[in-house]
Design an enzyme around this catalytic site. Sequence first.
Site, PDB file in Angstrom:
ATOM      1  N   ASP A 536       0.838  -1.193   0.000  1.00  0.00           N
ATOM      2  CA  ASP A 536       0.000   0.000   0.000  1.00  0.00           C
ATOM      3  C   ASP A 536       0.875   1.246   0.000  1.00  0.00           C
ATOM      4  OD1 ASP A 536       0.610   0.777   2.836  1.00  0.00           O
ATOM      5  OD2 ASP A 536      -0.397  -1.117   3.266  1.00  0.00           O
ATOM      6  N   GLU A 616      21.259 -22.623 -17.861  1.00  0.00           N
ATOM      7  CA  GLU A 616      20.479 -21.679 -17.029  1.00  0.00           C
ATOM      8  C   GLU A 616      21.374 -20.547 -16.525  1.00  0.00           C
ATOM      9  OE1 GLU A 616      16.950 -24.518 -15.186  1.00  0.00           O
ATOM     10  OE2 GLU A 616      18.948 -24.629 -14.312  1.00  0.00           O
TER      11      GLU A 616
END
Length: 734
Positions: A536, A616
Amino acid sequence: MAITFDGQAGVFILRTRRSEYQMQIGRFGYLQHLYYGSPAGGSTFGYRTPPVDRSFSGNPYEAGKDRTFSLDVLLQEYPAFGSGDFRETCLRVLYQDGSSDTDLRYRSHSIRPGKQKPQGLPYVYGGEDEVETLEILLADEKTGLEVALQYAVFEDRDAITRSAVIRNASAQPARLLRALSCCLDAPDGERFDVITFYGRHAMERSEERTPVRHGKIVADSIRGASSHQQNPFVVLCDRNAGEDCGRCYGLSFVYSGNFTAGVELDQFNALRLTMGIHPEAFDWQLLPGESFTTPEVALCYSEEGLGGLSRRYHRLYRKNLCRGSWRDKRRPILVNNWEATYFRFDEDKLVEIAREASELGIEMLVMDDGWFGKRDGDTCSLGDWTVDAGKLPGGLDGLCRRINALGMKLGIWFEPEMISEDSQLYREHPDWVLRSPGRDGVRSRYQFVLDMSRGEVVDYLYSALSAVLRSANLEYVKWDMNRHLCNVWSAQLPAGRQGEVYHRYVLGVYSLLERLTAAFPDVLFEGCSGGGGRFDAGMLYYTPQIWCSDNTDAIERIKIQYGTSFCYPASTIGAHVSACPNHQTGRTVPFHTRGVVAMAGAFGYELDISKLTAEEKEEVRSQVEAFKKHHALIREGDYYRLTNPFQNSRYAAWQFVSPDRAHALLCYVLIHAQASAPVVYLYPRGLLPEARYTFELGGESQLLTGAALMQGGLPMPRIRGDYRALTVELEQVL
Ligand code: DGJ
């Protein structure tokens, strides 16, 4: 002047570049809302609400025989309970004599450059050249209650913040039972949709859009935190509004605790939007002379659809809410050991991860939960912020030196607001727990919540955490919160003041954050609450990034980050590449795609680098390089949602455009591959129509104008296989 007052007509006009807000001191001194929307070209909107006699809508006594004036139908700026407005109100005060109606009338106002910091609360800040503040004082002559409404106008950012300072100017104590921050009325509410963002742990901020209907639609939290379940951000928009068109209003609460956001369509189709601290369990004592400041709401309006609204919030929050030395800087690319090891790690394991990571260009190791007390699982030690010498024999400093020697920074995890029953802190201070008298209390993740409303608890945490931060060269803090509040009762407050605890808890959290961020200005703080359970605007004032979700599955993250992007900028969204099969969903997604999705945020990794294949690792290298190349575009650029993953399950796309529009990055994920599939056209946004852009696609170099790209779209090359991603870099040719 962003704020003007026409004394003759009693009209206030607040102007931003692309919006206008009007209100008027109406009959009998009631402060009436007139308008919020696109610039009105000099007209005022008093004409929109012609007086009508409405039965069952009472009239103030002074109206005499005039039945056309009623608070029940008046568009109001700050409606109070009990004086004839039967809709959702902002204010309810219980007076000493048991009455609880408040009748607020205009008394005075002032306009000044700049904006004052509300004490103890986060806020959208700005210098005198950026923001102008209007304060309107309303008062109830009979009870002595005063409300100073604050409107701060950020002209260039197209934003207005609102809050209220409620003061008991009488000689009697009073109790505040409801103190919302903002009310936004409109006379013709039927034409709107409302968008809220519901969720749950590991699936936060799902967009939910619904037409308004008679009665109330409420998004709220009484969990003590803003929560995974609903976000303190709502949008009201034209029914046909889309990403690029339609009128949209946003209300974002700069607060991290209980909240309510309500949309009410009344009997005459007038609409009321309200936002503030949830009145449930809120009961604040106001002694004579005392005042209460509500947290603020940031309002934005856009005539350019939902995308335009989001970009206004992004700019505002990037520059006028987030603070600190990391606000405008590239954040370090980190590797967090949580999903790599969970609680099973020691110094050597961390060093091993860091070594591998440093070789691939990663810049920081974040040591997550499990480094303190005797925490080999989640049942103990919260509150005991001292290093577990079994795991880290060289202490934090020893670990830090080894990590730094690899050229890596070290970050650390805390969960300051919590306490385990099995902890030294609990044994010494059982009364520091939030818990009703005589009850055992509700456990959640085996833990209790500390009473952050107590100064001594905040002091203890400040000294414990700052001792840790001083003990080694720690450059990052992940601030977690892994349960919600219940049995809320503070041993320090008298019975009559227990209704203050939820809010005082949040104030305690803010005060600890303020002290720590001030004392350690170079430390990067990242908020977290079981992922994005406290994502928030309140937290963003202290922590410029927040871990977006415990769900690290790239395909799920597309939705979570999509919902989050409506209000919050990419720079604030913590996003990591994790291992597959994914720990939350079991899904396997190509490594490259995981990078593309995580790069739409504050980028990092959350896996055991030492277990990656050579291929990877090569991919990590190129992702790190790509993020270093595009970080400014991602952090400062305009963000465009090109698809809605809640409606389009076939593919997803989003785009960043640099402020000068010379660069753009288009990101595309094929979610569901199909045989004989139609061509996917992506329509970039925000480019300069006349400019020519080069890019590579399908191995070929191409050159097109911005107009061609935006109007004709860009056909995506055929991709085989689910969850494949590609990115297209557009560069203007000068
Ligand atoms: C919840 C967080 O969201 C995770 O990333 C991790 O830090 C755990 N807590 C640790 O307990």
